[in-house]
Design a protein around this motif. Sequence first.
Motif, mmCIF file in Angstrom:
data_model
loop_
_atom_site.group_PDB
_atom_site.id
_atom_site.type_symbol
_atom_site.label_atom_id
_atom_site.label_comp_id
_atom_site.label_asym_id
_atom_site.label_seq_id
_atom_site.Cartn_x
_atom_site.Cartn_y
_atom_site.Cartn_z
ATOM 1 N N SER A 138 3.806 -3.823 -3.304
ATOM 2 C CA SER A 138 4.472 -4.231 -4.188
ATOM 3 C C SER A 138 5.766 -3.797 -4.273
ATOM 4 C CB SER A 138 4.032 -3.573 -5.809
ATOM 5 O OG SER A 138 3.009 -4.168 -5.954
ATOM 6 N N LEU A 139 5.922 -3.122 -2.915
ATOM 7 C CA LEU A 139 7.134 -2.729 -2.727
ATOM 8 C C LEU A 139 7.837 -3.578 -1.710
ATOM 9 C CD1 LEU A 139 5.808 1.370 -3.096
ATOM 10 C CD2 LEU A 139 8.222 0.538 -4.694
ATOM 11 N N GLU A 140 9.088 -3.504 -1.432
ATOM 12 C CA GLU A 140 9.868 -3.496 -0.387
ATOM 13 C C GLU A 140 11.075 -3.008 0.162
ATOM 14 O OE1 GLU A 140 11.506 -7.409 -1.680
ATOM 15 O OE2 GLU A 140 9.851 -8.705 -2.022
ATOM 16 N N GLY A 141 11.280 -3.067 1.077
ATOM 17 C CA GLY A 141 11.998 -2.202 1.414
ATOM 18 C C GLY A 141 12.079 -1.006 2.549
ATOM 19 N N GLU A 142 12.391 0.254 2.969
ATOM 20 C CA GLU A 142 11.452 1.756 4.198
ATOM 21 C C GLU A 142 12.088 2.876 2.768
ATOM 22 O OE1 GLU A 142 13.566 1.414 7.535
ATOM 23 O OE2 GLU A 142 12.794 -0.431 7.989
ATOM 24 N N GLY A 143 11.598 3.685 2.925
ATOM 25 C CA GLY A 143 11.808 4.788 1.956
ATOM 26 C C GLY A 143 10.175 5.511 1.953
ATOM 27 N N LEU A 144 10.436 6.614 1.391
ATOM 28 C CA LEU A 144 9.449 7.364 0.834
ATOM 29 C C LEU A 144 9.583 7.546 -0.700
ATOM 30 C CD1 LEU A 144 7.535 9.703 1.316
ATOM 31 C CD2 LEU A 144 8.735 11.348 1.909
ATOM 32 N N VAL A 145 8.063 7.069 -0.980
ATOM 33 C CA VAL A 145 7.785 6.926 -1.931
ATOM 34 C C VAL A 145 6.608 8.368 -2.530
ATOM 35 C CG1 VAL A 145 6.686 5.825 -4.358
ATOM 36 C CG2 VAL A 145 8.358 4.740 -2.726
ATOM 37 N N GLU A 146 6.848 8.634 -3.664
ATOM 38 C CA GLU A 146 5.395 9.809 -4.497
ATOM 39 C C GLU A 146 5.174 9.122 -5.987
ATOM 40 O OE1 GLU A 146 6.228 14.029 -3.920
ATOM 41 O OE2 GLU A 146 5.982 13.791 -6.863
ATOM 42 N N VAL A 147 3.973 9.040 -5.774
ATOM 43 C CA VAL A 147 2.929 8.418 -6.244
ATOM 44 C C VAL A 147 2.399 9.586 -7.126
ATOM 45 C CG1 VAL A 147 1.833 6.238 -7.302
ATOM 46 C CG2 VAL A 147 2.927 6.091 -4.801
ATOM 47 N N ARG A 148 2.487 9.511 -8.574
ATOM 48 C CA ARG A 148 1.723 10.559 -9.225
ATOM 49 C C ARG A 148 1.134 10.262 -10.218
ATOM 50 N NH1 ARG A 148 5.726 16.112 -10.795
ATOM 51 N NH2 ARG A 148 6.682 16.516 -8.398
ATOM 52 N N LEU A 149 -0.469 11.018 -10.525
ATOM 53 C CA LEU A 149 -1.321 9.745 -11.439
ATOM 54 C C LEU A 149 -2.313 10.839 -11.603
ATOM 55 C CD1 LEU A 149 -2.473 6.778 -9.072
ATOM 56 C CD2 LEU A 149 -1.272 6.508 -11.290
ATOM 57 N N GLU A 150 -2.638 10.887 -12.479
ATOM 58 C CA GLU A 150 -4.368 11.713 -13.226
ATOM 59 C C GLU A 150 -5.241 12.278 -12.491
ATOM 60 O OE1 GLU A 150 -5.506 10.559 -17.131
ATOM 61 O OE2 GLU A 150 -3.459 10.842 -18.369
ATOM 62 N N GLU A 151 -5.255 10.824 -12.193
ATOM 63 C CA GLU A 151 -6.559 11.629 -10.470
ATOM 64 C C GLU A 151 -6.267 11.781 -9.753
ATOM 65 O OE1 GLU A 151 -7.355 8.473 -13.981
ATOM 66 O OE2 GLU A 151 -5.595 8.108 -12.509
ATOM 67 N N ASP A 196 -2.361 12.765 -6.665
ATOM 68 C CA ASP A 196 -1.389 12.469 -6.203
ATOM 69 C C ASP A 196 -1.401 12.095 -4.812
ATOM 70 O OD1 ASP A 196 0.301 13.594 -8.423
ATOM 71 O OD2 ASP A 196 -0.173 15.831 -7.528
ATOM 72 N N PHE A 197 -0.408 11.278 -4.363
ATOM 73 C CA PHE A 197 -0.281 10.308 -2.985
ATOM 74 C C PHE A 197 0.923 9.911 -2.832
ATOM 75 C CE2 PHE A 197 -1.743 6.803 -5.465
ATOM 76 C CZ PHE A 197 -0.961 5.796 -4.923
ATOM 77 N N HIS A 198 1.238 9.797 -1.264
ATOM 78 C CA HIS A 198 2.815 9.209 -0.961
ATOM 79 C C HIS A 198 2.342 8.025 -0.056
ATOM 80 C CE1 HIS A 198 1.843 12.372 1.907
ATOM 81 N NE2 HIS A 198 2.045 11.685 2.989
ATOM 82 N N LEU A 199 3.618 7.548 0.050
ATOM 83 C CA LEU A 199 3.490 6.059 0.436
ATOM 84 C C LEU A 199 4.749 5.749 1.897
ATOM 85 C CD1 LEU A 199 3.731 3.660 -2.359
ATOM 86 C CD2 LEU A 199 1.113 4.454 -0.677
ATOM 87 N N HIS A 200 4.508 5.602 2.483
ATOM 88 C CA HIS A 200 6.105 5.489 3.743
ATOM 89 C C HIS A 200 6.265 3.521 3.543
ATOM 90 C CE1 HIS A 200 5.402 9.644 5.154
ATOM 91 N NE2 HIS A 200 4.015 9.957 4.916
ATOM 92 N N VAL A 201 7.075 3.872 2.890
ATOM 93 C CA VAL A 201 7.653 2.131 2.725
ATOM 94 C C VAL A 201 7.777 1.849 4.195
ATOM 95 C CG1 VAL A 201 8.076 0.571 1.375
ATOM 96 C CG2 VAL A 201 7.307 2.216 -0.110
ATOM 97 N N GLY A 202 7.292 0.532 4.138
ATOM 98 C CA GLY A 202 8.006 -0.209 5.763
ATOM 99 C C GLY A 202 7.975 0.313 7.285
ATOM 100 N N ALA A 203 7.180 1.522 6.955
ATOM 101 C CA ALA A 203 6.699 2.523 8.420
ATOM 102 C C ALA A 203 6.221 1.204 9.869
ATOM 103 C CB ALA A 203 5.690 3.420 8.027
ATOM 104 N N ALA A 204 6.984 1.463 10.265
ATOM 105 C CA ALA A 204 6.890 0.043 11.722
ATOM 106 C C ALA A 204 4.964 0.453 12.068
ATOM 107 C CB ALA A 204 7.631 0.211 12.568
ATOM 108 N N ASP A 205 4.941 2.174 12.253
ATOM 109 C CA ASP A 205 3.924 2.700 13.105
ATOM 110 C C ASP A 205 3.761 3.834 12.145
ATOM 111 O OD1 ASP A 205 5.724 4.164 14.203
ATOM 112 O OD2 ASP A 205 5.495 3.020 16.175
ATOM 113 N N GLY A 206 3.000 4.677 13.087
ATOM 114 C CA GLY A 206 1.855 6.035 11.942
ATOM 115 C C GLY A 206 1.597 5.647 10.766
#
Length: 208
Positions: free
Chosen positions: A126-139, A141-151
């Motif tokens: 659902s996300l476009e572009g590049e960057g670090l996104v933090e996601v917080r849920l009651e269940e 937390d996790f984070h996303l590396h949007v647009g990561a080429a590798d790793g």
Amino acid sequence: MSRRRSYDQYCSAARALDLVGDRWTLLIVRELLAGPRRYTDLHADLPGVSTDVLASRLKDMERDGLATRRRLPPPGAAYVYELTLRGQELLPVLQALGTWGEAELGERRATDALRAHWFALPLLRSLEGEGLVEVRLEEGDFHLHVGAADGPVYGDGLAPREPDARLVLDAGTCAALGRGELALTDAVRDGRVTVTGEGTLAKALREV
């Protein structure tokens, strides 16, 4: 190691299934997209897999060049598994499979296990572009590396640094996103997702 079973068909789809068509293999890839993982962590986040099957699949993935096993330096001194570049190339395969499977997700059953980071791949779609996104849920937390080429493309827990965007939402909204019933932009507009942060990703989501 035992000889890999093969469909013995001169077809690229058959050859791919020779490597990743066994039960649990693609779900192990899903977990390793978060970066190096210990065997015990993999077993904990793959409820239902036996220790024998998990060990066998990991050996197969090492043999087929999809994953490697290495020892962490002290004080960790534990062994971890991680995807090779070839294994990381399975990300779009999992994303396409997830998109195709949205219609099958339905409502969560009483017997369905759930880990917060299993929502990582649907959110990445659902996300476009590049960057670090933090996601917080009651269940969790996790984070996303949007647009990561590798790793790693995602990770457990809060972001390791100040994220470009922080999303706060509930599991119901995440599930609706995962089923394809709700677009992230609509969820933000309707107030079902709270977006904070000053990065490009956060600004783009707030401006929808």
